[in-house]
Enzyme design. Structure first.
Site, PDB file in Angstrom:
ATOM      1  N   ASP A 283      16.971 -37.804  46.073  1.00  0.00           N
ATOM      2  CA  ASP A 283      16.459 -38.987  46.774  1.00  0.00           C
ATOM      3  C   ASP A 283      15.093 -38.676  47.390  1.00  0.00           C
ATOM      4  O   ASP A 283      14.189 -39.522  47.358  1.00  0.00           O
ATOM      5  CB  ASP A 283      17.400 -39.395  47.911  1.00  0.00           C
ATOM      6  CG  ASP A 283      18.804 -39.704  47.467  1.00  0.00           C
ATOM      7  OD1 ASP A 283      19.195 -40.875  47.490  1.00  0.00           O
ATOM      8  OD2 ASP A 283      19.528 -38.753  47.114  1.00  0.00           O
TER       9      ASP A 283
ATOM     10  N   ASP B 166      20.781 -42.465  50.259  1.00  0.00           N
ATOM     11  CA  ASP B 166      21.670 -41.519  50.958  1.00  0.00           C
ATOM     12  C   ASP B 166      21.007 -40.137  50.939  1.00  0.00           C
ATOM     13  O   ASP B 166      21.644 -39.138  50.647  1.00  0.00           O
ATOM     14  CB  ASP B 166      23.047 -41.470  50.304  1.00  0.00           C
ATOM     15  CG  ASP B 166      23.016 -40.985  48.856  1.00  0.00           C
ATOM     16  OD1 ASP B 166      21.955 -41.123  48.198  1.00  0.00           O
ATOM     17  OD2 ASP B 166      24.043 -40.476  48.362  1.00  0.00           O
TER      18      ASP B 166
END
Length: 327
Positions: free
Chosen positions: A16, A11
C-alpha cells in the site's frame, strides 16, 4: 489538463505504501484524501503508516481519515504477519506519540461521502484493503456509488486460488460481506486487480533491487521496511506463491490497482463480466466468482484485469521511489 481527483482507501502495509507513493509521484493525480481501514495492521497502525509515508514524500498536507477497525458484520479475522505486526516490516522504532493530532476528526466514511458529493462524477476511488469503509458508505448514503467516476479495487481472485484461505484472496477474505455489497451495489465503472493478475504480471527480483537502491528518500524508506520482511524474500515466495505461480517474481500487489488508475494504458487486457463474492462456502467464503456465461443474469459488469504493460508499470514504480524530487 485538469488533474484526476482520487481518494485512496487503504490498510497501509508495505505494498500500500508503494501504491500511495505511486499516486503521490503522478503529475496527473490530485489526492483529495486518504481513508484508513484495518487489514494488514490495526487501523491505528494504518493511520500512523500513512502519516509516515506522507512525511517521507513531504506531502503532509493531504488529509488522513481513520475508518473501520473491523469487518461489517461478525468478529474480526486474525491478521497475518505478511508485512509484520505493524504493517511496515516491524523495523520502525521511532513512533510519533502525537500521531492522533494529525488525523482528521471526521470519520473516514463520512469524509468519503462528503468529498465525493462535493465532486460528483469526478472522483476515482482506489480501494487497496478490505472493503468495509466502502460498504458502510453505501449503507449511509445509497446514492454514493452513482456519484463516483470509477472504482479501482485490489482484491479478489479469478481461479479460486487463495492467499489467506484455500480459495479466497486476503482483502476479500477479511470482510466477505463488504466485498459482496460493493460488487453488487457499486454500479460505477469498476476495475479489479486480482491476486492472479498481480502474480502473473510480476517483475524480476533484479528489478526489485534496482527499485529500492535508487538514491532518494522514498527508495531508502522502501529498502528499510522490506529489509526484514519475509514477503520480500525471493526464497520464501518461491515456496509460498511459487506453488501457484511457478517463476513468479517481485509483486507489489496494490500498485497494480493504483497503476490502472494513474495510467489506464498500463492495462493491456481485461475480462468484462458480472461477478459475485461467495459468502456461504466452508472453503470458498470470500472467493470471487466470474460469471462469463451470464448465469447470474446480472446487468452490471466489471473489468477484471488480466495483462499489463510491464515496461510502463515498471517506470511508474521507479518514479514512485524518487521522492521528494529536491533531495
Amino acid at each position: 489538463m485538469a488533474k484526476k481527483l482520487v481518494i485512496i482507501d487503504t490498510d497501509c502495509g508495505i505494498d500500500d505504501a508503494q501504491a500511495l507513493m505511486m499516486a503521490l509521484a503522478a503529475p496527473n493525480i490530485q489526492i483529495l484524501g486518504i481513508t484508513c481501514v484495518y487489514g494488514n495492521a490495526s487501523v491505528e497502525n494504518v493511520c500512523q503508516n500513512i502519516l509516515r509515508v506522507l512525511s517521507i514524500c513531504e506531502r503532509d498536507g493531504i488529509p488522513v481519515f481513520q475508518g473501520c477497525a473491523g469487518p461489517l458484520v461478525g468478529a474480526s479475522s486474525s491478521r497475518t504477519d505478511h508485512f509484520g505486526t505493524d504493517g511496515l516490516g516491524d523495523v520502525i522504532k521511532d513512533k510519533d506519540p502525537r500521531w492522533k493530532e494529525k488525523i482528521q476528526r471526521e470519520h473516514a466514511v463520512d469524509a468519503m461521502i462528503r468529498l465525493v458529493s462535493e465532486n460528483q462524477n469526478r472522483v476515482s476511488l482506489v480501494a487497496l484493503g478490505p472493503l468495509t469503509n466502502l460498504a458502510l458508505a453505501v449503507r449511509v448514503d445509497p446514492c454514493f456509488p452513482q456519484k463516483l467516476k470509477d472504482l479501482y479495487i485490489m482484491g479478489g481472485n479469478m481461479e479460486g486460488k487463495g492467499n489467506l484461505t484455500l480459495c479466497a484472496e486476503f482483502n476479500f477474505a477479511m470482510d466477505p460481506e463488504s466485498a459482496y455489497v460493493v460488487l453488487e451495489e457499486f454500479l460505477c465503472p469498476t476495475y479489479l486487480a486480482t491476486w492472479e493478475y498481480a502474480s502473473r504480471n510480476s517483475l524480476t527480483w533484479e528489478f526489485f533491487e534496482e527499485l529500492i537502491n535508487q538514491d532518494a528518500p522514498a527508495a531508502r524508506f522502501m529498502k528499510t521496511i522490506t529489509s526484514k520482511c519475509w514477503a520480500y524474500s525471493r526464497e520464501a515466495m518461491m515456496k509460498k506463491r511459487g506453488v501457484y505461480f511457478p517463476g513468479c517474481g517481485f509483486v507489489s500487489y496494490d500498485s497494480y490497482a493504483m497503476a490502472a488508475c494513474v495510467d489506464g494504458t498500463v492495462v493491456t487486457e481485461s475480462i468484462e463480466c458480472p461477478v459475485r463474492v461467495e459468502l456461504q462456502g466452508s472453503m470458498s467464503r470470500g472467493m470471487l466468482a466470474l460469471d462469463r456465461t451470464n448465469t447470474l443474469k446480472k446487468s452490471h459488469k466489471v473489468f477484471v484485469l488480466t495483462k499489463c504493460d510491464s515496461a510502463k508499470f515498471s517506470q511508474l514504480l521507479l518514479e514512485s521511489l524518487r521522492q521528494p524530487c529536491n533531495k
